[in-house]
Design an enzyme around this catalytic site. Structure first.
Site, PDB file in Angstrom:
ATOM      1  N   GLN A 180      48.095  69.367  48.493  1.00 37.27           N
ATOM      2  CA  GLN A 180      47.154  68.686  49.027  1.00 37.27           C
ATOM      3  C   GLN A 180      46.244  69.340  50.141  1.00 37.27           C
ATOM      4  OE1 GLN A 180      50.163  67.311  49.154  1.00 37.27           O
ATOM      5  NE2 GLN A 180      50.048  65.906  47.368  1.00 37.27           N
ATOM      6  N   LYS A 203      41.967  74.515  44.036  1.00 38.81           N
ATOM      7  CA  LYS A 203      42.828  75.306  44.285  1.00 38.81           C
ATOM      8  C   LYS A 203      43.330  76.020  43.261  1.00 38.81           C
ATOM      9  CE  LYS A 203      45.285  72.612  46.720  1.00 38.81           C
ATOM     10  NZ  LYS A 203      44.394  71.547  46.820  1.00 38.81           N
ATOM     11  N   GLY A 204      43.565  75.252  41.959  1.00 40.42           N
ATOM     12  CA  GLY A 204      44.308  75.776  40.865  1.00 40.42           C
ATOM     13  C   GLY A 204      43.537  77.068  40.247  1.00 40.42           C
ATOM     14  N   ASP A 253      41.822  68.511  45.960  1.00 40.52           N
ATOM     15  CA  ASP A 253      40.889  68.692  44.620  1.00 40.52           C
ATOM     16  C   ASP A 253      39.623  69.590  44.847  1.00 40.52           C
ATOM     17  OD1 ASP A 253      42.222  66.480  43.405  1.00 40.52           O
ATOM     18  OD2 ASP A 253      41.161  65.245  44.816  1.00 40.52           O
ATOM     19  N   THR A 291      48.840  62.100  52.916  1.00 37.27           N
ATOM     20  CA  THR A 291      50.191  62.104  52.360  1.00 37.27           C
ATOM     21  C   THR A 291      51.350  62.346  53.349  1.00 37.27           C
ATOM     22  OG1 THR A 291      51.094  63.442  50.359  1.00 37.27           O
ATOM     23  CG2 THR A 291      50.442  64.738  52.288  1.00 37.27           C
ATOM     24  N   GLY A 340      47.840  67.813  41.621  1.00 35.79           N
ATOM     25  CA  GLY A 340      47.883  68.856  40.531  1.00 35.79           C
ATOM     26  C   GLY A 340      46.816  69.970  40.488  1.00 35.79           C
ATOM     27  N   HIS A 341      46.764  71.088  39.631  1.00 36.85           N
ATOM     28  CA  HIS A 341      46.107  72.187  39.458  1.00 36.85           C
ATOM     29  C   HIS A 341      45.845  72.035  37.895  1.00 36.85           C
ATOM     30  CE1 HIS A 341      47.036  73.164  43.537  1.00 36.85           C
ATOM     31  NE2 HIS A 341      48.289  73.884  42.979  1.00 36.85           N
ATOM     32  N   LYS A 400      32.704  75.403  42.954  1.00 39.26           N
ATOM     33  CA  LYS A 400      31.747  74.466  42.281  1.00 39.26           C
ATOM     34  C   LYS A 400      30.100  74.590  43.111  1.00 39.26           C
ATOM     35  CE  LYS A 400      34.924  70.961  40.538  1.00 39.26           C
ATOM     36  NZ  LYS A 400      35.132  69.728  40.045  1.00 39.26           N
TER      37      LYS A 400
END
Length: 431
Positions: A225, A16-17, A13, A240, A40-41, A332
């Site tokens: 991940q 990366k997207g 999280d 994971t 997800g991205h 961020k």
């Protein structure tokens, strides 16, 4: 020609997207090399959000080839649903722009059921916090040499014998859990119903990637991940079920290590984690609430609220070494705007002494006490900054100190979810 691996250097999280999408304009091929649809991205392109969980980020860019490598465990029904969602947003996913490894393992409904049964039966302190999407059980079958793979859909006549072999294992587990046994005909129907949708995308992707590399194509490898969720190098057992470090890009795509030219790690300017497991710098207070609300910290796939805390330089530095990270994309930064004091974890206290690494022991991880350095925050805004000159001086100081602590340079700096709000220090694709 340079090829780039993108890996998360925290617990996932990390944003990366956006970074992968930003890099995909410079790439010709984007390869997903591990994981399933449990991560997800979110891509934001010209105000439109695209949520991806299986498809490589490059699929939303015209003229790019997206590849799902053999290291991925693939839920075919989830993939078809994702393709249909993108089609509704005007993005066409066809065999011309998406290829899937013929030797990729399939996730079946029985994997999801087993995932849910195990997690539901576990005591609260033993729960791993899985997404329940069957990723772990599918990897177990892969390693146990009983998996159904994409190529098996092309030979339906041989499928019943493979299903029978698979069910010897799964029905034994179900007997132990006092659950109804699985009907092999139901599994056959499940697979036969999706075969025609999946097979047009099937390819010998290791050979395809090798040919594209030899032709001079730029290849971008993306994981699902963060490195701290790696099955070997993460916070085991709260990890994971696959290797998430950069070395997996070679194994999970079929290209040799020599094809990996640059490793870009992604890290937030603070730290987050979803699910169970150790988190030394977690803030279960108004600081954590502030970071979560300002940063919109909810999982792309699960919607689960993320745990939030201060930047942990120890874990990022460790992942820099384990993944061979050449540079960091720090994301961020704008979430920290206006905070009076910022804290950075620079070590841990453990058993009365200071240590500078995350120990592998689960018991030891639970006892760590972070050692912090405090820094003055900044009053100005970093949101939308696109050059160093746009940043408050104290923000620059914060970023430079992180570079020193993690022993890796900042290659990119992200200052909002918009892809163009990015400060480029070094282009990872630079030869």
């Amino acid at each position: 020609m340079a090829n780039v691996v993108v890996v998360g250097s925290q617990w996932g999280d990390e944003g990366k997207g956006k970074i992968v999408d930003w890099l995909s304009e410079r790439a010709d091929v984007v390869v997903r090399f591990q994981g399933g649809h449990n991560a997800g991205h979110t891509l934001v392109i010209e105000g439109t959000s695209y949520k991806l969980s299986l498809l490589p980020s490059g699929v939303v860019r015209p003229g790019k080839l997206a590849v799902i490598g053999n290291g991925v465990v693939l839920d075919p029904h989830a993939l078809v649903a994702e393709i249909e969602r993108l089609a509704a947003q005007g993005v066409s996913v066809t065999p011309e722009n998406l290829r899937i490894a013929d030797n990729a393992t399939l996730i079946l409904s029985l994997h999801q059921q087993l995932d849910a049964m195990r997690e539901g039966a576990a005591a609260p302190e033993a729960k791993i916090g899985t997404t329940g999407r069957g990723i772990g059980p599918a990897y177990e079958d892969k390693v146990g040499r009983r998996a159904i793979r994409v190529m098996d859909l092309a030979d339906l006549a041989a499928l019943p014998a493979k299903i029978d072999r698979l069910l010897v294992h799964h029905n034994a587990i179900r007997r132990g859990l006092e659950q109804p046994l699985i009907d092999p005909e139901a599994i056959y129907s499940e697979l036969a119903s999706i075969a025609d949708r999946l097979l047009p995308f099937m390819d010998t992707t290791w050979d395809l990637l090798d040919r594209r590399r030899r032709d001079g194509a730029r290849i971008l490898f993306e994981g699902a991940q963060g490195a701290l969720l790696d099955i070997d190098h993460g916070t085991y057992p709260y990890v994971t079920s696959s290797n998430t470090v950069a070395g997996q890009a070679a194994t999970g795509s079929g290209l040799g290590p020599h094809a990996l030219s640059y490793v870009l790690g992604i890290a937030k300017a603070y730290t987050t984690r979803v699910g169970q497991g150790p988190f030394p710098t977690e803030q279960t207070n108004e600081i954590g609430d502030f970071l979560g609300e300002r940063g919109r910290e909810f999982g792309t796939v699960t919607g689960r609220k993320r745990r939030c805390g201060w930047f942990d330089a120890v874990i990022v530095r460790q992942m820099v070494k384990v993944s061979g990270i050449d540079g960091i994309a720090l994301t961020k930064l704008d979430v920290l705007d206006g905070m009076e004091t910022l804290r950075i974890c620079v070590g841990y206290e453990f058993n009365g002494r200071r240590i500078d690494r995350l120990p592998a022991s689960q018991a030891a991880q639970a006892e760590l006490v972070p050692v912090y350095e405090d820094m003055e925050g900044w009053r100005g805004s970093t949101a939308g900054a696109r050059s160093w000159a746009d940043l408050p001086a104290q923000a620059v100081k914060y970023v430079r100190h992180i570079e020193e602590l993690i022993e890796a340079p900042i290659a990119l700096l992200s200052t909002s979810p918009e892809r163009d709000d990015t400060i480029l220090v070094r282009d990872p694709f630079q030869d």
